[in-house]
Design a protein around this motif. Structure first.
Motif, PDB file in Angstrom:
ATOM      1  N   SER A 234       0.810  -1.222   0.000  1.00  0.00           N
ATOM      2  CA  SER A 234       0.000   0.000   0.000  1.00  0.00           C
ATOM      3  C   SER A 234       0.841   1.269   0.000  1.00  0.00           C
ATOM      4  N   TRP A 235       2.138   1.174   0.320  1.00  0.00           N
ATOM      5  CA  TRP A 235       2.957   2.382   0.426  1.00  0.00           C
ATOM      6  C   TRP A 235       3.621   2.779  -0.900  1.00  0.00           C
ATOM      7  N   LEU A 236       3.323   2.032  -1.966  1.00  0.00           N
ATOM      8  CA  LEU A 236       3.739   2.430  -3.305  1.00  0.00           C
ATOM      9  C   LEU A 236       2.530   2.941  -4.087  1.00  0.00           C
ATOM     10  N   THR A 237       2.750   3.923  -4.937  1.00  0.00           N
ATOM     11  CA  THR A 237       1.672   4.388  -5.802  1.00  0.00           C
ATOM     12  C   THR A 237       1.449   3.340  -6.899  1.00  0.00           C
ATOM     13  N   GLU A 238       0.375   3.507  -7.659  1.00  0.00           N
ATOM     14  CA  GLU A 238       0.082   2.559  -8.725  1.00  0.00           C
ATOM     15  C   GLU A 238       1.203   2.524  -9.756  1.00  0.00           C
ATOM     16  N   ASP A 239       1.736   3.688 -10.119  1.00  0.00           N
ATOM     17  CA  ASP A 239       2.837   3.750 -11.084  1.00  0.00           C
ATOM     18  C   ASP A 239       4.099   3.110 -10.521  1.00  0.00           C
ATOM     19  N   GLU A 240       4.349   3.313  -9.236  1.00  0.00           N
ATOM     20  CA  GLU A 240       5.534   2.719  -8.601  1.00  0.00           C
ATOM     21  C   GLU A 240       5.408   1.201  -8.540  1.00  0.00           C
ATOM     22  N   ARG A 241       4.224   0.709  -8.245  1.00  0.00           N
ATOM     23  CA  ARG A 241       4.009  -0.742  -8.211  1.00  0.00           C
ATOM     24  C   ARG A 241       4.271  -1.342  -9.590  1.00  0.00           C
ATOM     25  N   LYS A 242       3.766  -0.676 -10.627  1.00  0.00           N
ATOM     26  CA  LYS A 242       3.971  -1.176 -11.999  1.00  0.00           C
ATOM     27  C   LYS A 242       5.455  -1.189 -12.349  1.00  0.00           C
ATOM     28  N   LEU A 243       6.166  -0.125 -12.010  1.00  0.00           N
ATOM     29  CA  LEU A 243       7.603  -0.061 -12.290  1.00  0.00           C
ATOM     30  C   LEU A 243       8.350  -1.127 -11.505  1.00  0.00           C
ATOM     31  N   ALA A 244       7.989  -1.327 -10.248  1.00  0.00           N
ATOM     32  CA  ALA A 244       8.651  -2.320  -9.401  1.00  0.00           C
ATOM     33  C   ALA A 244       8.496  -3.722  -9.976  1.00  0.00           C
ATOM     34  N   VAL A 245       7.309  -4.029 -10.483  1.00  0.00           N
ATOM     35  CA  VAL A 245       7.042  -5.356 -11.053  1.00  0.00           C
ATOM     36  C   VAL A 245       7.706  -5.503 -12.413  1.00  0.00           C
ATOM     37  N   ASP A 246       7.588  -4.490 -13.264  1.00  0.00           N
ATOM     38  CA  ASP A 246       8.114  -4.567 -14.630  1.00  0.00           C
ATOM     39  C   ASP A 246       9.629  -4.710 -14.654  1.00  0.00           C
ATOM     40  N   ARG A 247      10.307  -3.983 -13.771  1.00  0.00           N
ATOM     41  CA  ARG A 247      11.767  -4.033 -13.790  1.00  0.00           C
ATOM     42  C   ARG A 247      12.275  -5.407 -13.359  1.00  0.00           C
ATOM     43  N   LEU A 248      11.563  -6.070 -12.443  1.00  0.00           N
ATOM     44  CA  LEU A 248      11.945  -7.419 -12.026  1.00  0.00           C
ATOM     45  C   LEU A 248      11.631  -8.434 -13.117  1.00  0.00           C
ATOM     46  N   ARG A 249      10.499  -8.248 -13.788  1.00  0.00           N
ATOM     47  CA  ARG A 249      10.120  -9.156 -14.868  1.00  0.00           C
ATOM     48  C   ARG A 249      11.133  -9.073 -16.003  1.00  0.00           C
ATOM     49  N   TYR A 250      11.569  -7.860 -16.325  1.00  0.00           N
ATOM     50  CA  TYR A 250      12.566  -7.666 -17.387  1.00  0.00           C
ATOM     51  C   TYR A 250      13.919  -8.235 -16.960  1.00  0.00           C
TER      52      TYR A 250
END
Length: 386
Positions: A234-250
């Motif tokens: 909950s302490w990440l914004t929606e954009d931050e959550r997306k970036l956090a997930v995408d960078r790990l997936r990549y």
């Protein structure tokens, strides 16, 4: 015609140039955003896992301080019984750490890790009331079972927040907490064991009781303080959550998974590299825990009293903490692991070689203890990140 035929090529080149420039700008923006995200993650993830590992490490190695407080004498331990007490911990640990991490894929870290902490905190407290060798063996075995969910679990947990190039330093940060804990564990233990005789309890009993109670209290708060995964925090914004997930997936490619994948687990069991690292890690842990468990005793055997022995146990751990962080930074920066690992092992070998020289002076042998600490501690986070 020739002029018209060149226009599409010219336009195409302009479009490619514009696209490349746009991509570079986007990368710079993402890099800045990612840096801010990483700082935010560090502040929320690293402190809590460091505290948890400090507690776990203290509960694991306080048996060495209990020995100085006459545990062997009070429980009438003879021969190699104390060494069996040390070793039985790892039987429970080894048997359950793989099943624990498999379960961690399906169960939230905040639930799984915190529950295991409550379990070993209760066992730690109960260990104060053992009456003989058999009961102490049983308690240490169960302590190993419950602690198996922490260190391997935290290493796995960090892979769900950090890229491969970021992991050595982060693992070193929380692992260094253990070296600091080891440094001041002696003073903490000495202060507690001075309660010897209060309420008819021995000093080592007070050590186990207070360590266990502190563990249970911190475990309770960790239920609420451990953030599970970037997708749900909950302490990440929606954009931050997306970036956090995408960078790990990549970064992870096919290795990245957020769900229980039995085929991936089976592939791990069939991967020969896993078993090579298992042998390597076994050798490193023998070096490290021989050091961690016996530093107070080694120093004491140099002729110092209990108080001075506890004080002189601090510098080797402090040096280990510093070398952990320095080696991790260099390893992540240059993207290599084995040269730093070999270098640290050579330092440890040099330190141990001096320790076995029979006629070496006390000052030389104590210097050798510091050298071992300097080399031994960085090997673990470097290997785990590799």
């Amino acid at each position: 015609m020739s002029s018209n035929s060149r226009n599409p090529i010219d336009n195409s080149e302009k479009i490619d140039e514009f696209t490349n420039n746009s991509t570079n700008v986007l990368k710079n923006v993402e890099s800045a955003e990612e840096k801010r995200l990483l700082q935010k993650i560090d502040l929320r993830i690293i402190p809590i896992v460091t505290i948890l590992y400090i507690i776990g490490f203290l509960d694991r190695v306080n048996i060495g301080n209990a020995k100085l407080a006459h545990l062997e004498l009070d429980l009438s331990l003879t021969g190699d019984e104390y060494n069996w007490v040390l070793g039985i911990f790892f039987l429970g640990y080894v048997l359950f750490e793989v099943p624990s991490n498999i379960a961690l894929i399906k169960i939230k870290p905040s639930i799984w890790i915190s529950t295991f902490m409550v379990g070993w905190g209760i066992i730690m407290t109960g260990m104060a009331f053992v009456k003989n060798f058999s009961e102490l063996m049983a308690a240490r075995l169960l302590l190993g079972v419950f602690q198996s969910g922490l260190f391997p679990g935290v290493v796995f947990y960090l892979t769900k927040w950090y890229k491969k190039s970021e992991r050595t330093y982060r693992i070193s940060l929380f692992f260094s907490g253990a070296t600091i804990a080891g440094a001041f564990n002696g003073l903490f233990a000495y202060a507690i064991t001075n309660l010897n005789g209060k309420f008819n309890l021995h000093g080592w009993q007070w050590l186990f009781i207070l360590d266990g109670v502190i563990t249970v209290i911190i475990a309770f708060f960790s239920y609420f303080l451990i953030s599970d995964y970037a997708e749900t925090t909950s302490w990440l914004t929606e954009d931050e959550r997306k970036l956090a997930v995408d960078r790990l997936r990549y970064d992870g490619g096919h290795a990245h998974t957020t769900h229980f994948d039995k085929h991936q687990i089976l592939r791990a069991f069939k991967d020969s590299k896993i078993y090579i690292f298992m042998i390597l890690y076994f050798c490193l842990i023998v070096t490290l825990y021989s050091f961690s468990f016996f530093v107070p005793t080694i120093v004491n055997d140099l002729g110092f009293n209990v108080v001075i022995s506890q004080l002189l146990s601090i510098p080797p751990f402090i040096l280990g903490c510093i070398s952990c962080l320095v080696i991790a930074k260099l390893s992540d920066h240059f993207g290599v692991r084995s040269p730093y690992l070999i270098f640290c092992l050579l330092i440890s070998i040099f330190g141990y070689a001096i320790l076995i020289v029979p006629n070496a002076s006390t000052a030389v042998k104590y210097t050798a203890i510091c050298i071992v600490g300097l080399g031994a501690f960085p090997t673990v986070p470097t290997t785990l990140a590799w």
